[in-house]
Motif scaffolding. Structure first.
Motif, PDB file in Angstrom:
ATOM      1  N   LYS A 191      14.491   4.717  -4.238  1.00  0.00           N
ATOM      2  CA  LYS A 191      14.693   5.645  -3.120  1.00  0.00           C
ATOM      3  C   LYS A 191      14.413   4.994  -1.762  1.00  0.00           C
ATOM      4  CE  LYS A 191      15.377   8.923  -6.155  1.00  0.00           C
ATOM      5  NZ  LYS A 191      16.756   9.391  -6.439  1.00  0.00           N
ATOM      6  N   THR A 192      13.662   3.889  -1.779  1.00  0.00           N
ATOM      7  CA  THR A 192      13.320   3.185  -0.544  1.00  0.00           C
ATOM      8  C   THR A 192      13.526   1.691  -0.748  1.00  0.00           C
ATOM      9  OG1 THR A 192      11.578   4.840  -0.137  1.00  0.00           O
ATOM     10  CG2 THR A 192      11.564   2.858   1.231  1.00  0.00           C
ATOM     11  N   ILE A 193      14.092   1.029   0.248  1.00  0.00           N
ATOM     12  CA  ILE A 193      14.312  -0.417   0.188  1.00  0.00           C
ATOM     13  C   ILE A 193      13.692  -1.060   1.433  1.00  0.00           C
ATOM     14  CG2 ILE A 193      16.020  -2.276   0.105  1.00  0.00           C
ATOM     15  CD1 ILE A 193      18.008  -0.213  -1.050  1.00  0.00           C
ATOM     16  N   PHE A 194      12.842  -2.043   1.214  1.00  0.00           N
ATOM     17  CA  PHE A 194      12.259  -2.809   2.320  1.00  0.00           C
ATOM     18  C   PHE A 194      12.911  -4.193   2.350  1.00  0.00           C
ATOM     19  CE2 PHE A 194       8.801   0.201   1.265  1.00  0.00           C
ATOM     20  CZ  PHE A 194       8.667   0.796   2.512  1.00  0.00           C
TER      21      PHE A 194
ATOM     22  N   SER B 252       0.835  -1.212   0.000  1.00  0.00           N
ATOM     23  CA  SER B 252       0.000   0.000   0.000  1.00  0.00           C
ATOM     24  C   SER B 252       0.863   1.253   0.000  1.00  0.00           C
ATOM     25  CB  SER B 252      -0.922  -0.002   1.225  1.00  0.00           C
ATOM     26  OG  SER B 252      -1.817  -1.088   1.174  1.00  0.00           O
ATOM     27  N   PHE B 253       1.920   1.236   0.824  1.00  0.00           N
ATOM     28  CA  PHE B 253       2.837   2.380   0.859  1.00  0.00           C
ATOM     29  C   PHE B 253       3.512   2.562  -0.499  1.00  0.00           C
ATOM     30  CE2 PHE B 253       7.204   3.871   1.164  1.00  0.00           C
ATOM     31  CZ  PHE B 253       7.049   5.074   1.827  1.00  0.00           C
ATOM     32  N   SER B 254       3.991   1.477  -1.081  1.00  0.00           N
ATOM     33  CA  SER B 254       4.716   1.553  -2.351  1.00  0.00           C
ATOM     34  C   SER B 254       3.848   2.102  -3.466  1.00  0.00           C
ATOM     35  CB  SER B 254       5.243   0.164  -2.736  1.00  0.00           C
ATOM     36  OG  SER B 254       6.109  -0.350  -1.738  1.00  0.00           O
ATOM     37  N   GLN B 255       2.570   1.707  -3.479  1.00  0.00           N
ATOM     38  CA  GLN B 255       1.649   2.189  -4.511  1.00  0.00           C
ATOM     39  C   GLN B 255       1.466   3.702  -4.464  1.00  0.00           C
ATOM     40  OE1 GLN B 255      -1.656  -0.361  -3.460  1.00  0.00           O
ATOM     41  NE2 GLN B 255      -1.335  -1.696  -5.248  1.00  0.00           N
ATOM     42  N   SER B 256       1.684   4.278  -3.314  1.00  0.00           N
ATOM     43  CA  SER B 256       1.481   5.725  -3.158  1.00  0.00           C
ATOM     44  C   SER B 256       2.729   6.536  -3.511  1.00  0.00           C
ATOM     45  CB  SER B 256       1.071   6.037  -1.716  1.00  0.00           C
ATOM     46  OG  SER B 256       2.147   5.801  -0.813  1.00  0.00           O
ATOM     47  N   GLN B 257       3.819   5.855  -3.831  1.00  0.00           N
ATOM     48  CA  GLN B 257       5.077   6.542  -4.104  1.00  0.00           C
ATOM     49  C   GLN B 257       5.260   6.803  -5.600  1.00  0.00           C
ATOM     50  OE1 GLN B 257       6.921   7.508  -1.266  1.00  0.00           O
ATOM     51  NE2 GLN B 257       4.974   6.726  -0.479  1.00  0.00           N
ATOM     52  N   ASP B 258       5.967   7.892  -5.905  1.00  0.00           N
ATOM     53  CA  ASP B 258       6.240   8.209  -7.308  1.00  0.00           C
ATOM     54  C   ASP B 258       7.654   7.814  -7.715  1.00  0.00           C
ATOM     55  OD1 ASP B 258       7.701  10.057  -5.923  1.00  0.00           O
ATOM     56  OD2 ASP B 258       6.710  11.823  -6.782  1.00  0.00           O
ATOM     57  N   HIS B 259       8.315   7.008  -6.875  1.00  0.00           N
ATOM     58  CA  HIS B 259       9.641   6.498  -7.207  1.00  0.00           C
ATOM     59  C   HIS B 259       9.647   4.981  -7.102  1.00  0.00           C
ATOM     60  CE1 HIS B 259       9.826   7.138  -2.719  1.00  0.00           C
ATOM     61  NE2 HIS B 259      10.229   5.900  -2.795  1.00  0.00           N
ATOM     62  N   GLN B 260      10.735   4.369  -7.540  1.00  0.00           N
ATOM     63  CA  GLN B 260      10.845   2.917  -7.452  1.00  0.00           C
ATOM     64  C   GLN B 260      11.182   2.495  -6.016  1.00  0.00           C
ATOM     65  OE1 GLN B 260      13.431   1.125 -10.348  1.00  0.00           O
ATOM     66  NE2 GLN B 260      12.237   1.874 -12.091  1.00  0.00           N
ATOM     67  N   VAL B 261      10.703   1.313  -5.665  1.00  0.00           N
ATOM     68  CA  VAL B 261      10.899   0.761  -4.323  1.00  0.00           C
ATOM     69  C   VAL B 261      11.569  -0.604  -4.454  1.00  0.00           C
ATOM     70  CG1 VAL B 261       9.747  -0.088  -2.247  1.00  0.00           C
ATOM     71  CG2 VAL B 261       8.909   1.979  -3.384  1.00  0.00           C
ATOM     72  N   GLY B 262      12.611  -0.848  -3.674  1.00  0.00           N
ATOM     73  CA  GLY B 262      13.293  -2.133  -3.684  1.00  0.00           C
ATOM     74  C   GLY B 262      12.702  -3.074  -2.644  1.00  0.00           C
ATOM     75  N   ILE B 263      12.487  -4.322  -3.017  1.00  0.00           N
ATOM     76  CA  ILE B 263      11.946  -5.337  -2.105  1.00  0.00           C
ATOM     77  C   ILE B 263      12.960  -6.475  -2.013  1.00  0.00           C
ATOM     78  CG2 ILE B 263      10.069  -6.932  -1.617  1.00  0.00           C
ATOM     79  CD1 ILE B 263       9.159  -4.017  -1.587  1.00  0.00           C
ATOM     80  N   LEU B 264      13.488  -6.699  -0.814  1.00  0.00           N
ATOM     81  CA  LEU B 264      14.499  -7.727  -0.581  1.00  0.00           C
ATOM     82  C   LEU B 264      13.902  -8.736   0.395  1.00  0.00           C
ATOM     83  CD1 LEU B 264      17.476  -8.229  -1.377  1.00  0.00           C
ATOM     84  CD2 LEU B 264      18.158  -6.858   0.584  1.00  0.00           C
ATOM     85  N   ALA B 265      13.510  -9.902  -0.129  1.00  0.00           N
ATOM     86  CA  ALA B 265      12.765 -10.857   0.705  1.00  0.00           C
ATOM     87  C   ALA B 265      12.931 -12.278   0.171  1.00  0.00           C
ATOM     88  CB  ALA B 265      11.284 -10.480   0.743  1.00  0.00           C
ATOM     89  N   THR B 266      12.461 -13.238   0.947  1.00  0.00           N
ATOM     90  CA  THR B 266      12.529 -14.639   0.529  1.00  0.00           C
ATOM     91  C   THR B 266      11.495 -14.917  -0.562  1.00  0.00           C
ATOM     92  OG1 THR B 266      10.984 -15.252   2.288  1.00  0.00           O
ATOM     93  CG2 THR B 266      13.336 -15.435   2.783  1.00  0.00           C
ATOM     94  N   ASP B 267      11.672 -16.049  -1.232  1.00  0.00           N
ATOM     95  CA  ASP B 267      10.733 -16.438  -2.294  1.00  0.00           C
ATOM     96  C   ASP B 267       9.317 -16.595  -1.752  1.00  0.00           C
ATOM     97  OD1 ASP B 267      12.740 -16.438  -4.191  1.00  0.00           O
ATOM     98  OD2 ASP B 267      13.138 -18.594  -3.999  1.00  0.00           O
ATOM     99  N   LYS B 268       9.207 -17.041  -0.516  1.00  0.00           N
ATOM    100  CA  LYS B 268       7.886 -17.208   0.098  1.00  0.00           C
ATOM    101  C   LYS B 268       7.120 -15.886   0.084  1.00  0.00           C
ATOM    102  CE  LYS B 268       5.687 -18.156   4.563  1.00  0.00           C
ATOM    103  NZ  LYS B 268       5.925 -18.471   5.993  1.00  0.00           N
ATOM    104  N   ILE B 269       7.814 -14.802   0.399  1.00  0.00           N
ATOM    105  CA  ILE B 269       7.185 -13.475   0.405  1.00  0.00           C
ATOM    106  C   ILE B 269       6.998 -12.964  -1.016  1.00  0.00           C
ATOM    107  CG2 ILE B 269       7.482 -11.068   1.101  1.00  0.00           C
ATOM    108  CD1 ILE B 269       6.811 -12.980   3.408  1.00  0.00           C
ATOM    109  N   LEU B 270       8.035 -13.094  -1.837  1.00  0.00           N
ATOM    110  CA  LEU B 270       7.979 -12.545  -3.198  1.00  0.00           C
ATOM    111  C   LEU B 270       6.894 -13.210  -4.036  1.00  0.00           C
ATOM    112  CD1 LEU B 270      11.766 -12.128  -4.082  1.00  0.00           C
ATOM    113  CD2 LEU B 270      10.181 -10.438  -3.136  1.00  0.00           C
ATOM    114  N   ASN B 271       6.703 -14.507  -3.853  1.00  0.00           N
ATOM    115  CA  ASN B 271       5.723 -15.243  -4.663  1.00  0.00           C
ATOM    116  C   ASN B 271       4.294 -15.087  -4.145  1.00  0.00           C
ATOM    117  OD1 ASN B 271       7.822 -16.196  -6.259  1.00  0.00           O
ATOM    118  ND2 ASN B 271       8.060 -18.083  -5.055  1.00  0.00           N
TER     119      ASN B 271
END
Length: 339
Positions: free
Chosen positions: A307-310, A250-269
């Motif tokens: 600009k943001t990495i989770f 939800s936070f990422s959808q509100s941003q006008d920049h790219q967001v990095g997501i660093l997580a396990t396959d369980k989360i990514l999938n």
């Protein structure tokens, strides 16, 4: 200066550069180190200059054998001998008291102790033996940035600043060695790493963990105790639980920049990521996450649009202690909270 990439069959050339007082990055099982002759003060000074590293941040001395340690340190006690027998070569750095004036204050940060490590990497052991001197070896990155786990990471940060890079492929663990202080009455872990507290205690009994904050006027005994580490340009936030990822979306959808997501396959999938989210897989366990953490942070750091990495958090037990230690410093202790 042109930075040359050395292959494992060119170790003699890399060692020649070391003997000439130049800097050569070398691989270990943890991360790539920035090597210089530990007995050459002017070469050691080049390490601080190339990294932009504070001069009171002591350097780890990498050796090919125990005899080299004994040349510089006071006599090894039985606990130290047990640690060496069990964990060397490997990702354990041991802080020991030194013989008087055994190593330059440039190496020790002005302390009467030094940190020694025998890395589990055949190419680097051959390099040390060929050079005939111990090597200082902080992580081969610009000071404060994520540590390098590939030769190309080193090249990105230090091309033109060092003589060469010994490329022996990706590192195994991806987080730096455990640092244990054996110069005190009770052994103290100053930096968690791949060798856990539980493993150490099985060998030598009680081991403490340092929660000490090093002040501006103090000299840290080990790397990572005082200065900012592992930080990409983007803001990093730790995501503590699986349930928080919906709010991250939800936070990422509100941003006008790219967001990095660093997580396990369980989360990514599991999630349907917005178009502005760029993902990097930590695969499926704390072992793979520890190995890939710095690689992911570095990949995102190369993308100026991010600009943001989770980053996914893990329980800080076992190897998770080392993972969360590095991640917390990268994030400046910042955890994602729903607004």
């Amino acid at each position: 200066m042109q930075t040359k990439i050395f292959t494992p069959d060119q170790i003699d050339q890399a060692a020649a550069k070391i003997n000439q007082g130049e800097l050569v990055s070398f691989p270990t099982e943890t991360v790539y180190g920035l090597g210089a002759d530990a007995t050459n003060v002017s070469a050691v000074e080049k390490v601080y200059a190339a990294k932009g590293r504070p001069s009171d941040n002591p350097l780890i001395v990498h050796v090919a054998d125990v005899a080299t340690v004994e040349k510089y340190s006071l006599p090894l006690d039985e606990k130290v001998k047990k640690l060496i027998k069990q964990f060397w070569p490997g990702p354990l750095t041991i802080i020991l008291k030194l013989k008087k004036d055994a190593l330059s204050k440039k190496v020790t940060g002005g302390l009467e102790t030094a940190a020694f490590r025998n890395p589990a990497n055949d190419a680097t052991i051959s390099l040390i033996k060929e050079a005939g001197v111990p090597l200082v070896g902080p992580s081969a990155n610009t000071s404060g940035k994520p540590s390098p786990t590939l030769a190309e990471h080193v090249y990105h940060d230090l091309n033109g600043k060092i003589a060469g890079i010994l490329d022996a492929g990706p590192t195994k663990f991806g987080v730096e060695s455990t640092v244990i202080d054996m110069s005190t009455d009770t052994p103290v872990i100053l930096r968690p790493g791949a060798v856990t507290k539980e493993q150490l205690e099985e060998v030598i009994g009680e081991v403490e963990e340092s929660g000490k904050k090093v002040t501006n006027d103090e000299i840290p005994k080990a790397p990572g105790m005082k200065y900012t580490h592992y930080s990409p340009n983007a803001s990093v936030e730790i995501v503590d639980s699986d349930e928080d990822w919906d709010d991250v979306i939800s936070f990422s959808q509100s941003q006008d920049h790219q967001v990095g997501i660093l997580a396990t396959d369980k989360i990514l999938n599991k999630q349907n990521w917005p178009k502005n989210c760029v993902t990097f897989s930590l695969q499926n366990s704390i072992n793979t996450a520890s190995h890939l953490l710095f690689a992911g942070l570095r990949k995102f750091d190369l993308n100026p649009e991010i600009k943001t990495i989770f980053v996914q958090g893990f329980p800080d037990v076992g190897l998770g202690d080392a993972y969360m230690n590095r991640l917390s410093k990268s994030a400046g202790q910042k955890h994602f909270k729903k607004v």
